[in-house]
Design a protein around this motif. Structure first.
Motif, mmCIF file in Angstrom:
data_model
loop_
_atom_site.group_PDB
_atom_site.id
_atom_site.type_symbol
_atom_site.label_atom_id
_atom_site.label_comp_id
_atom_site.label_asym_id
_atom_site.label_seq_id
_atom_site.Cartn_x
_atom_site.Cartn_y
_atom_site.Cartn_z
ATOM 1 N N SER A 27 8.101 -13.773 14.845
ATOM 2 C CA SER A 27 7.163 -14.172 13.776
ATOM 3 C C SER A 27 7.773 -15.358 13.302
ATOM 4 N N GLU A 28 6.882 -15.986 12.270
ATOM 5 C CA GLU A 28 7.367 -17.185 11.752
ATOM 6 C C GLU A 28 8.343 -17.305 10.513
ATOM 7 N N GLY A 29 8.995 -18.370 10.361
ATOM 8 C CA GLY A 29 9.863 -18.402 9.300
ATOM 9 C C GLY A 29 11.331 -17.971 9.720
ATOM 10 N N THR A 30 12.204 -17.868 8.686
ATOM 11 C CA THR A 30 13.484 -17.323 8.948
ATOM 12 C C THR A 30 14.050 -16.202 7.987
ATOM 13 N N LYS A 31 13.045 -15.689 7.468
ATOM 14 C CA LYS A 31 13.353 -14.585 6.625
ATOM 15 C C LYS A 31 12.808 -13.209 7.245
ATOM 16 N N ALA A 32 11.979 -12.459 6.547
ATOM 17 C CA ALA A 32 11.398 -11.393 7.232
ATOM 18 C C ALA A 32 10.911 -11.360 8.503
ATOM 19 N N PHE A 33 11.057 -10.397 9.303
ATOM 20 C CA PHE A 33 10.612 -10.441 10.642
ATOM 21 C C PHE A 33 8.961 -9.800 10.521
ATOM 22 N N CYS A 34 8.776 -8.745 9.705
ATOM 23 C CA CYS A 34 7.650 -8.206 9.722
ATOM 24 C C CYS A 34 7.490 -7.111 8.573
ATOM 25 N N ALA A 35 6.739 -7.111 7.400
ATOM 26 C CA ALA A 35 6.813 -6.319 6.360
ATOM 27 C C ALA A 35 5.677 -5.207 6.535
ATOM 28 N N GLY A 36 5.507 -4.783 7.689
ATOM 29 C CA GLY A 36 4.194 -3.845 7.938
ATOM 30 C C GLY A 36 3.040 -4.282 7.823
ATOM 31 N N ALA A 37 2.037 -3.256 7.537
ATOM 32 C CA ALA A 37 0.776 -3.331 7.174
ATOM 33 C C ALA A 37 0.645 -3.805 5.906
ATOM 34 N N SER A 38 -0.527 -4.609 5.571
ATOM 35 C CA SER A 38 -1.062 -5.239 4.292
ATOM 36 C C SER A 38 -1.239 -4.074 3.336
ATOM 37 N N PHE A 39 -0.224 -4.282 2.162
ATOM 38 C CA PHE A 39 -0.081 -3.539 1.042
ATOM 39 C C PHE A 39 -1.390 -3.383 0.349
ATOM 40 N N ASP A 40 -2.138 -4.373 0.270
ATOM 41 C CA ASP A 40 -3.344 -4.578 -0.655
ATOM 42 C C ASP A 40 -4.551 -3.890 0.275
ATOM 43 N N GLU A 41 -4.498 -3.862 1.356
ATOM 44 C CA GLU A 41 -5.565 -2.948 2.219
ATOM 45 C C GLU A 41 -5.121 -1.753 2.054
ATOM 46 N N LEU A 42 -3.775 -1.256 1.967
ATOM 47 C CA LEU A 42 -3.607 -0.006 2.097
ATOM 48 C C LEU A 42 -3.974 0.722 0.523
ATOM 49 N N VAL A 43 -3.851 -0.003 -0.552
ATOM 50 C CA VAL A 43 -4.143 0.433 -1.594
ATOM 51 C C VAL A 43 -5.681 0.540 -1.954
ATOM 52 N N ALA A 44 -6.469 -0.343 -1.190
ATOM 53 C CA ALA A 44 -7.931 -0.458 -1.316
ATOM 54 C C ALA A 44 -8.547 1.054 -0.409
ATOM 55 N N ILE A 45 -8.026 1.741 0.371
ATOM 56 C CA ILE A 45 -8.516 2.716 0.932
ATOM 57 C C ILE A 45 -9.052 3.716 0.158
ATOM 58 N N SER A 46 -10.314 4.089 0.421
ATOM 59 C CA SER A 46 -11.053 4.944 -0.486
ATOM 60 C C SER A 46 -11.792 6.223 0.124
ATOM 61 N N ASN A 47 -11.735 6.120 1.601
ATOM 62 C CA ASN A 47 -12.209 7.449 2.449
ATOM 63 C C ASN A 47 -11.626 7.533 3.882
ATOM 64 N N LEU A 48 -11.887 8.423 4.394
ATOM 65 C CA LEU A 48 -11.179 9.048 5.663
ATOM 66 C C LEU A 48 -11.550 7.980 6.806
ATOM 67 N N GLU A 49 -12.660 7.444 6.867
ATOM 68 C CA GLU A 49 -13.044 6.439 7.713
ATOM 69 C C GLU A 49 -12.235 5.018 7.590
ATOM 70 N N GLU A 50 -12.309 4.712 6.536
ATOM 71 C CA GLU A 50 -11.420 3.420 6.029
ATOM 72 C C GLU A 50 -9.744 3.562 6.523
ATOM 73 N N GLY A 51 -9.471 5.102 5.979
ATOM 74 C CA GLY A 51 -8.041 5.190 6.275
ATOM 75 C C GLY A 51 -7.876 5.327 7.795
ATOM 76 N N ARG A 52 -8.807 5.740 8.706
ATOM 77 C CA ARG A 52 -8.574 5.688 9.958
ATOM 78 C C ARG A 52 -8.468 4.612 10.847
ATOM 79 N N LEU A 53 -9.323 3.727 10.186
ATOM 80 C CA LEU A 53 -9.547 2.107 10.969
ATOM 81 C C LEU A 53 -8.295 1.287 10.249
ATOM 82 N N PHE A 54 -7.664 1.499 9.057
ATOM 83 C CA PHE A 54 -6.556 1.022 8.730
ATOM 84 C C PHE A 54 -5.357 1.203 9.495
ATOM 85 N N PHE A 55 -5.197 2.591 9.778
ATOM 86 C CA PHE A 55 -3.768 3.020 10.631
ATOM 87 C C PHE A 55 -4.021 2.889 11.894
ATOM 88 N N SER A 56 -5.422 2.538 12.581
ATOM 89 C CA SER A 56 -5.565 2.524 13.947
ATOM 90 C C SER A 56 -5.138 1.072 14.332
#
Length: 255
Positions: free
Chosen positions: A59-88
């Motif tokens: 990954s880029e830079g000299t600090k974090a390697f990876c903070a995982g999935a996007s928190f903003d997208e995680l917060v925005a999940i509103s139904n099962l299909e969106e959740g499935r797609l996000f975690f896929s």
């Protein structure tokens, strides 16, 4: 080749049969869904590229390697299909790395959380720096590392995965990760790690391509059912993220 967008960056450079893939995002190299999709497609493409024998992932830079999935997208999940797609997203990347016919060497320069740990675990061999601590914090928001668990457990065993998952607020050091088998070697600096990565991958690229491909198959033997397994895990996470517990926890984190 390179692509740069608001949802992160992904660069690939191929030299002397070695493809170096570098991902990045302004938010501690986290992964929006779009960037995960681009990474999985890139790994599949490199796996089919006869001009490539070895893949380096970093990954880029000299600090974090990876903070995982996007928190903003995680917060925005509103139904099962969106959740499935996000975690896929991470499921698809892990499966791409698993089925890619080329050995993947990871270079980890800093901390990794959640899906970032899964990404490391899906590499075939990993060089890290002393700053490369890891944490699985999913329990703190009411979900769990279900999608990445198979990859993590394959590398560090059930006891190691339990320690990471249940100690959800604690960082494990790079040397802890090396002791458990997640990292092969740990270095004091990024430059030292990069020198070793260069030397190591140059040697690998000089070996019999057929032998390298067969070794990749051997290393991943027993994971043939992961397409189905990870799909089941995305459904579990997609359901949990809609729970009242998780919604409340996410709102607290967002504030």
């Amino acid at each position: 080749m390179s692509t740069t967008r608001i949802n992160g960056s992904l660069y690939t450079d191929i030299q002397n049969k070695i493809a170096t893939v570098v991902f990045g995002h302004p938010s501690s190299n986290c992964f929006p869904s779009e960037l995960l999709e681009r990474l999985s497609k890139e790994i599949i493409s490199l796996g089919n590229n006869d001009a490539v024998l070895i893949i380096i992932l970093k990954s880029e830079g000299t600090k974090a390697f990876c903070a995982g999935a996007s928190f903003d997208e995680l917060v925005a999940i509103s139904n099962l299909e969106e959740g499935r797609l996000f975690f896929s997203g991470f499921a698809n990347v892990i499966n791409a790395m698993r089925t890619c016919g080329k050995l993947i060497i990871g270079r980890v320069q800093g901390k990794a959380v959640g899906g970032g740990v899964g990404l490391i675990a899906a590499c075939d061999y990993v060089f890290a720096t002393e700053s490369a601590a890891i944490k699985l914090s999913e329990f703190t928001i009411g979900i769990g590392p279900f999608v990445i668990e198979p990859a993590v457990t394959r590398k560090i065993g059930v006891a190691g995965t339990a320690a990471l998952t249940l100690d959800a607020t604690d960082w494990k050091s790079a040397y802890w990760a090396k002791e458990k088998g997640l990292y092969a070697k740990v270095f004091e600096s990024i430059s030292d790690a990069d020198k070793e990565v260069s030397t190591f991958t140059t040697k690998l690229a000089s070996y019999n391509p057929a032998a390298l491909a067969e070794m990749k198959k051997v290393l991943w033997k027993g994971t043939e059912e992961w397409n189905l397994l990870l799909a089941e895990r995305t459904a579990i996470s997609g359901k949990l993220v809609l729970s009242e517990f998780t919604k409340t926890a996410l709102l607290k984190f967002k504030k």
